[in-house]
Design an enzyme around this catalytic site. Structure first.
Site, mmCIF file in Angstrom:
data_model
loop_
_atom_site.group_PDB
_atom_site.id
_atom_site.type_symbol
_atom_site.label_atom_id
_atom_site.label_comp_id
_atom_site.label_asym_id
_atom_site.label_seq_id
_atom_site.Cartn_x
_atom_site.Cartn_y
_atom_site.Cartn_z
ATOM 1 N N HIS A 122 0.868 -1.160 0.000
ATOM 2 C CA HIS A 122 0.000 0.000 0.000
ATOM 3 C C HIS A 122 0.919 1.227 0.000
ATOM 4 C CE1 HIS A 122 -2.708 2.643 2.491
ATOM 5 N NE2 HIS A 122 -3.571 2.165 1.635
ATOM 6 N N ASP A 198 3.285 -3.869 8.190
ATOM 7 C CA ASP A 198 2.132 -2.997 7.971
ATOM 8 C C ASP A 198 0.902 -3.857 8.249
ATOM 9 O OD1 ASP A 198 -0.063 -1.689 6.966
ATOM 10 O OD2 ASP A 198 0.800 -1.271 4.994
ATOM 11 N N GLN A 201 -4.400 -4.195 7.282
ATOM 12 C CA GLN A 201 -5.431 -5.192 6.961
ATOM 13 C C GLN A 201 -5.306 -6.428 7.854
ATOM 14 O OE1 GLN A 201 -7.771 -4.300 4.975
ATOM 15 N NE2 GLN A 201 -6.784 -2.527 4.048
ATOM 16 N N LYS A 224 -10.120 0.788 10.507
ATOM 17 C CA LYS A 224 -10.295 -0.437 9.725
ATOM 18 C C LYS A 224 -10.695 -1.600 10.624
ATOM 19 C CE LYS A 224 -6.848 0.892 6.235
ATOM 20 N NZ LYS A 224 -7.599 1.353 5.077
ATOM 21 N N CYS A 362 -4.635 2.843 -3.870
ATOM 22 C CA CYS A 362 -3.389 3.326 -3.263
ATOM 23 C C CYS A 362 -2.297 2.272 -3.311
ATOM 24 C CB CYS A 362 -3.612 3.790 -1.825
ATOM 25 S SG CYS A 362 -4.729 5.170 -1.715
#
Lengths: 404, 140
Positions: A122, A198, A201, A224, A362
């Site tokens: 991302h 990261d 998600q 999220k 993105c």
């Protein structure tokens, strides 16, 4: 806890909304999840009855606000199995990674060395490294996997004696691929390489245990995972965070200040300059409490089942192209032959009430690898159902018909 | 503007019409525009003689809204003076923002008179027009 539609509707009043006389089907959970009433109620209660700045006043409200804020930190820490002072509140994943990239760049740890990332990232785990490598003295190596599908053996070949840090997503926001982060971390640690994940998600869909994984740094967002926008988390191992310089300077992050020098506060305040988003943190706690009640394992099982169902249905449509590996979770990117994703998304929404994302998500380097400019993405969370997938499939058939 | 209006036959026809698609080899100006949020790209070619836009073409890719908007742009500015093109641009921008505009100036572009009711699609619509704006700025 079982997931009952009745309970879900009460918890998520937005699901009562009608679009073109149809129930809202919300399939844009990778961009942001819906916010349950208990989260908005908690935020409202904070502003209605406890609103005060934290860690400053000695008055009752300030005490209450501080307690609520710090309780949130404890809840986050427990959720990812970290120590409380290892949790830094930020505005979200993007700010977490900017904080990290800036601080580690400034620390000198990476001087004349390399960091390894992938083109699957991302933009928030791509652009900060690309740009800050120009400010600080390190270089960035990219693993650019074929068809955007990560292969561990290929990736590890990119590690060399100059590699000092690996920064990689735990779950691709485009292909839904789960990355073998445990293996990457083990491999890296044998070579004195740090690993940042990261988790934007990964954390909402599969949860993360930082102690078990032994990951060095982790970033994720509140919005999220049912929380409000504008609150996120940066986690780091205490011994490493202590070595990193602050990101922002100002109030709250200091011990004492003289005309010439400043002595910085201990963790986590060292990284949290200024008045924090207390309402956001309090909302995030309510969100995590709710996720814990349902159970991250239940969320994962539900996602696996629903994703499998949707993929099977999509494969029956000969005009749909799917991107990514066979094994994906929660996230499905696709295109319809000769119809632009924006047009697909608009008609799905306005005719069928189905919200999907369209565009480059993105993740432009990855889309380039997938040989497309933009895609549609359906992404699920625990409140989505197979019936909703059916409506979505009907919508795609209708759109194909409309434009042919 | 309803969804049917947004994807009306006239708009679909403009999006698919190849009349203005392509390149101009001896263009006075070639300007690239990008919609950073969705990855749509357009290249606008203008051939200008004596301050008159003699020929316009565009290439690139995008959704129906951005493609038809580009085709409409070519149609209304071809043959116009730079000054007239600027005036059209001004009115189109007012229209895109949902402000009052002079319909007689924008011609067929007025099929998008209510695009502001689709705020996330406004960027698709204005891509070509912002590219034109940059082109005119360069020529000046």
């Amino acid at each position: 806890m079982m997931l009952y539609k009745r309970d879900l509707i009460e918890n998520f009043p937005i699901l009562k909304r009608k679009i073109n006389s149809r129930n809202l089907v919300y399939f844009d959970n990778s961009a942001t999840t819906l916010t349950p009433v208990r989260v908005t109620d908690t935020i409202k209660e904070f502003y209605d009855y406890h609103n005060a700045n934290v860690h400053r006043g000695a008055h009752l409200l300030s005490n209450e606000a501080t307690e609520m804020y710090e309780n949130s930190r404890k809840t986050v820490a427990k959720f990812i199995n970290a120590k409380t002072h290892e949790i830094i509140f930020t505005r979200g994943t993007t700010e977490s990674i900017n904080l990290f990239a800036y601080s580690i760049g400034k620390s000198g740890w990476l001087d004349n060395k390399e960091i390894l990332i992938t083109t699957i990232e991302h933009h928030s785990n791509f652009v900060p490294w690309q740009q800050l490598s120009k400010t600080f003295g390190f270089s960035v190596r990219y693993y650019n996997p074929e068809k955007g599908i990560f292969v561990l053996e290929e990736f590890l070949k990119y590690v060399n004696k100059n590699t000092k840090l690996i920064s990689i997503t735990g779950l691709s926001n485009v292909t839904g691929q789960i990355m073998p982060i445990k293996e990457i971390i083990e491999f890296a640690h044998k070579r004195d390489i740090l690993v940042h994940i990261d988790g934007a998600q990964l954390v909402p869909h599969l949860g993360v245990d930082v102690s078990e994984l032994d990951v060095d740094f982790l970033s994720f967002s509140g919005h999220k995972m049912l929380g409000p926008m504008g609150i996120g988390v940066f986690y780091g191992k205490k011994r490493l965070l202590k070595k990193l310089p602050p990101f922002h300077y100002g109030g709250e992050m200091i011990n004492w200040v003289s005309m010439e020098e400043t002595d910085f506060a201990e963790l986590p305040e060292k990284f949290q300059a200024g008045t924090p988003n207390v309402g956001g943190a309090v909302g995030l706690k309510a969100a995590i409490d709710y996720i814990n009640e349902i159970g991250i394992d239940v969320i994962k099982m539900h996602s696996e089942k629903l994703t499998k169902y949707a993929v099977e249905k999509l494969k029956e449509l000969n005009f749909v192209k799917l991107y990514g590996p066979e094994n994906r979770i929660s996230i499905i990117s696709f295109n319809i032959d000769n119809i632009h994703p924006h047009d697909v998304a608009q008609i799905l929404s306005d005719k069928f009430g189905v919200a999907v994302r369209s565009g480059h998500l993105c993740a432009q380097p990855l889309l380039k690898r997938l040989e497309t400019k933009s895609v549609c993405r359906a992404s699920f969370y625990f409140y989505n159902s197979e019936e909703e997938v059916d409506i979505f499939i009907d919508g795609l058939k209708y759109i194909k018909e409309w434009f042919s | 503007m309803s969804l049917e209006d947004l994807y009306s036959d006239i708009i679909l026809d403009y999006a698919r019409n190849p009349q203005f698609q392509g390149k101009i080899e001896n263009a006075t100006i070639k300007e690239e525009g990008k919609n950073l949020s969705c990855g749509d790209e357009i290249t606008l070619f203008l051939r200008v003689e004596d301050k008159v836009i003699k020929e316009v073409k565009f290439s690139g890719h995008g959704c129906i809204v951005s493609q038809s908007s580009a085709a409409l742009l070519c149609e209304v500015i071809e043959g116009k003076t730079l000054e007239e093109a600027e005036k059209i641009l001004e009115e189109v921008e007012k229209m895109a923002q949902g402000d009052e505009f002079d319909e007689s100036i924008v011609g067929n572009v007025s099929v998008y008179s209510e695009i502001s009711k689709f705020p996330v699609r406004v960027k698709c619509f204005t891509l070509a027009w912002h590219t034109l704006e940059n082109s005119l700025d360069e020529i000046k």
